[in-house]
Design an enzyme around this catalytic site. Structure first.
Site, short mmCIF file in Angstrom:
data_model
loop_
_atom_site.label_atom_id
_atom_site.label_comp_id
_atom_site.label_asym_id
_atom_site.label_seq_id
_atom_site.Cartn_x
_atom_site.Cartn_y
_atom_site.Cartn_z
N ASP A 1 -7.58 -9.19 5.38
CA ASP A 1 -8.67 -9.11 6.35
C ASP A 1 -9.15 -7.68 6.58
O ASP A 1 -8.44 -6.72 6.30
CB ASP A 1 -8.23 -9.68 7.69
CG ASP A 1 -7.28 -8.74 8.44
OD1 ASP A 1 -6.28 -8.31 7.84
OD2 ASP A 1 -7.57 -8.40 9.60
N ASP B 1 0.87 -1.18 0.00
CA ASP B 1 0.00 0.00 0.00
C ASP B 1 0.91 1.24 0.00
O ASP B 1 1.41 1.63 -1.04
CB ASP B 1 -0.90 -0.11 1.25
CG ASP B 1 -1.96 0.96 1.36
OD1 ASP B 1 -2.00 1.87 0.54
OD2 ASP B 1 -2.78 0.88 2.30
N PHE C 1 -10.01 -0.12 -0.25
CA PHE C 1 -9.71 -1.17 0.73
C PHE C 1 -10.29 -2.49 0.27
O PHE C 1 -11.46 -2.57 -0.09
CB PHE C 1 -10.29 -0.78 2.11
CG PHE C 1 -9.86 -1.71 3.20
CD1 PHE C 1 -8.61 -1.59 3.77
CD2 PHE C 1 -10.69 -2.74 3.63
CE1 PHE C 1 -8.19 -2.46 4.76
CE2 PHE C 1 -10.29 -3.61 4.62
CZ PHE C 1 -9.03 -3.47 5.18
P1 IMP Z 1 1.70 -0.39 3.87
O1 IMP Z 1 2.71 -0.41 4.97
O2 IMP Z 1 0.92 0.89 3.86
O3 IMP Z 1 2.26 -0.71 2.50
O4 IMP Z 1 0.61 -1.47 4.21
C1 IMP Z 1 0.89 -2.79 4.12
C2 IMP Z 1 -0.04 -3.59 5.00
O5 IMP Z 1 -1.27 -2.93 5.25
C3 IMP Z 1 -0.39 -4.87 4.30
O6 IMP Z 1 0.52 -5.90 4.57
C4 IMP Z 1 -1.78 -5.15 4.85
O7 IMP Z 1 -1.69 -5.86 6.06
C5 IMP Z 1 -2.36 -3.80 5.14
N1 IMP Z 1 -3.24 -3.32 4.06
C6 IMP Z 1 -3.00 -2.32 3.19
N2 IMP Z 1 -4.02 -2.15 2.35
C7 IMP Z 1 -4.94 -3.08 2.70
C8 IMP Z 1 -6.23 -3.43 2.16
O8 IMP Z 1 -6.76 -2.85 1.19
N3 IMP Z 1 -6.86 -4.46 2.77
C9 IMP Z 1 -6.34 -5.14 3.83
N4 IMP Z 1 -5.14 -4.85 4.36
C10 IMP Z 1 -4.44 -3.82 3.78
#
Ligand code: IMP
Length: 178
Positions: A163, A107, A156
């Site tokens: 989850d 993300d 999302f």
């Molecule tokens: P980041 O650190 O912002 O890249 O987020 C990574 C983590 O956020 C992932 O490993 C997921 O656990 C969670 N995450 C990010 N986007 C989503 C989503 O759309 N659905 C569910 N979990 C998400």
């Protein structure tokens, strides 16, 4: 369009299991053909979210490899908290080895950057990133994401390992928040 309810929210079908399976198969071939190393690679599966993707992906790969499962702090709610803990559970010696990190979703990239930083300390030869989902519009970092299943908007999503507050991981398809 099929809809589901998880806790207080409604989600609609976004990527069905057949489309996921087809793409996972392509990724498996792509990764197998890209890994050029004398030593067997180490796949590092980031739990919990990547469990289903990793199982399907690795079943399609006819190579000798070590597979390790690591864990990080969890994500709560529908937006990234930005707070992550350390990696736990890495038992393999990755020094001089090719590493492929298997993630469910990238993300903002904050989590993956932390994983990369922690793994780099052990001096692997090369680190590849394989993620089922990638949100380029949310990505704030500048490392390369080598293998991507699907690029998606900043919506999302749940299912196929992902989850919403603990629910939805077991769904075979991917759903998006309505
Ligand atoms: P980041 O650190 O912002 O890249 O987020 C990574 C983590 O956020 C992932 O490993 C997921 O656990 C969670 N995450 C990010 N986007 C989503 C989503 O759309 N659905 C569910 N979990 C998400």
């Amino acid at each position: 369009m099929k809809s589901i309810e998880l806790h207080d929210k409604s989600f609609e079908l976004y990527i069905d299991k057949n489309k996921i399976a087809g793409r996972v198969k392509e990724l498996a071939t792509q990764i197998t053909n890209s890994i050029k190393s004398d030593k067997p690679p180490v796949f590092i599966v980031v739990l919990n979210g990547a469990f289903m993707f990793a199982a399907d992906l690795l079943k399609q790969m006819d190579i000798n490899a070590d597979i390790s499962f690591v864990k990080l702090a969890s994500y709560s709610g529908t937006s990234s908290s930005g707070k992550v803990k350390k990696i736990i559970g890495l038992n393999e010696d990755i020094e001089g080895r090719t590493v492929v990190i298997i993630e469910d979703i990238v993300d903002t990239g904050i989590t993956m950057e932390m994983v990369l930083k922690e793994l780099s300390v052990f001096c692997p030869e090369k680190i590849y990133i394989a993620t089922l989902l990638y949100k380029p519009a949310a990505f704030t970092k500048n490392f390369a994401v080598h293998f991507v299943g699907f690029e998606i908007p900043t919506d999302f999503v749940v299912g196929y390992g992902l989850d919403y507050n603990g629910f939805g991981r077991n769904l075979p398809d991917i759903y998006v928040l309505k």
